[in-house]
Design a protein around this motif. Structure first.
Motif, PDB file in Angstrom:
ATOM      1  N   SER A 129       0.839  -1.191   0.000  1.00 17.35           N
ATOM      2  CA  SER A 129       0.000   0.000   0.000  1.00 17.35           C
ATOM      3  C   SER A 129       0.881   1.251   0.000  1.00 17.35           C
ATOM      4  O   SER A 129       2.105   1.180   0.201  1.00 17.35           O
ATOM      5  N   VAL A 175      -9.873  11.460  -0.722  1.00 23.38           N
ATOM      6  CA  VAL A 175     -10.443  10.282  -0.075  1.00 23.38           C
ATOM      7  C   VAL A 175     -11.755  10.644   0.615  1.00 23.38           C
ATOM      8  O   VAL A 175     -12.748   9.903   0.533  1.00 23.38           O
ATOM      9  N   SER A 219     -15.352   9.033  -0.397  1.00 18.89           N
ATOM     10  CA  SER A 219     -15.916   8.130   0.604  1.00 18.89           C
ATOM     11  C   SER A 219     -17.331   8.544   1.000  1.00 18.89           C
ATOM     12  O   SER A 219     -17.988   7.854   1.781  1.00 18.89           O
ATOM     13  N   SER A 224     -10.041   4.310  -1.906  1.00 14.60           N
ATOM     14  CA  SER A 224      -9.141   3.309  -1.329  1.00 14.60           C
ATOM     15  C   SER A 224      -7.664   3.633  -1.548  1.00 14.60           C
ATOM     16  O   SER A 224      -6.816   2.746  -1.478  1.00 14.60           O
ATOM     17  N   THR A 237      -5.016   2.219   0.892  1.00 17.94           N
ATOM     18  CA  THR A 237      -4.875   0.767   1.075  1.00 17.94           C
ATOM     19  C   THR A 237      -4.693   0.007  -0.232  1.00 17.94           C
ATOM     20  O   THR A 237      -4.366  -1.177  -0.215  1.00 17.94           O
ATOM     21  N   ALA A 238      -4.875   0.651  -1.357  1.00 15.04           N
ATOM     22  CA  ALA A 238      -4.798  -0.027  -2.653  1.00 15.04           C
ATOM     23  C   ALA A 238      -3.358  -0.459  -2.953  1.00 15.04           C
ATOM     24  O   ALA A 238      -2.394   0.171  -2.495  1.00 15.04           O
TER      25      ALA A 238
END
Length: 257
Positions: free
Chosen positions: A17, A40, A44, A69, A72-73
């Motif tokens: 990540s 983000v 979101s 994401s 965390t991607a």
């Protein structure tokens, strides 16, 4: 060499990540965090509002999830993330080992999300155009104009800036007049039927090929005139404008891909 990003991006299926502290040009970390936080948060929330703000087509709602994401991607090298005509013509992955090492030290990509990135930086795919306005942040271009000058100057050092950016991304950082003698802005003109004009496909493909050729040749021109001479030696037709307050424009004239 300063390149634009691509709108299209590949999405790795595996990889670490995002680690902002591991990216090059660490002076930009806080500015990068501000853009990521805003993007983000936007993506979101209400997906329809996010799509409108980002200009995302209704047929591609997955791009909103992609942005949501970001932290965390999976990531990959930037030279594997950016796709499109310019990057296909450049084909960084197929450069010789020496040329690829040169790319890591001599090429930077202008990014709406990260400001500037090296081809070797590991980043996730994202959707954020350079003309976007983000809640709580404002215009992306204006944000980066306030943060890039010192970092870009440091990266340039005493060398020549070969500016291959499109107009949108050129607005992120405009070299000051004191750098003008070391700035060469490359424009590609398509010549057909005695007329010349900028054609997006020719422009992008030729800029990719120019970057590739300079990296493979190991060329290190120190002035716009020397760059023009190098490009002519490599087979291009180049016309040089008179120097101005923002540098010297080089017109590369092409008639076919």
């Amino acid at each position: 060499m300063l390149l634009p990003p691509s709108e299209g991006k590949s999405a790795p299926s595996r990889g670490k990540s995002l680690d902002l502290d591991a990216l090059s040009l660490s002076a930009l970390t806080k500015a990068r965090e501000a853009v990521i936080d805003s993007l983000v948060a936007l993506c979101s929330g209400d997906a329809a509002l996010a799509a409108e703000a980002l200009g995302v087509p209704k047929t591609q709602p997955e791009l909103i999830g992609l942005n949501a994401s970001l932290r965390t991607a999976p990531t990959a090298r930037a030279d594997a993330i950016y796709t499109g005509v310019l990057y296909e013509a450049l084909s960084l992955a197929t450069l010789s080992p020496a040329a690829r090492r040169r790319a890591t030290s001599r090429v930077l990509v202008t990014s709406s999300l990260f400001g500037l990135v090296s081809p070797a930086d590991r980043i996730p795919p994202y959707r954020l155009s350079g003309d976007t306005t983000l809640p709580g942040l404002g215009g992306v271009a204006a944000h980066w104009r306030g943060h890039l000058d010192e970092t870009a100057r440091e990266a340039l050092g005493s060398g020549l800036l070969v500016d291959l950016r499109s107009g949108t991304y050129a607005a992120f950082w405009k070299p000051a007049p004191d750098l003008a003698r070391r700035v060469a802005t490359v424009r590609v003109l398509h010549e057909a039927g005695g007329a010349r004009k900028v054609v997006s496909h020719f422009n992008k493909a030729t800029k990719g090929r120019i970057t590739r050729a300079l990296l493979e040749a190991g060329a290190t021109p120190r002035t716009p005139a020397a760059l023009a001479a190098t490009l002519r030696d490599l087979g291009w037709t180049v016309e040089v404008s008179d120097p101005g307050r923002s540098g010297t424009q080089l017109d590369v004239v092409v008639s076919e891909l």
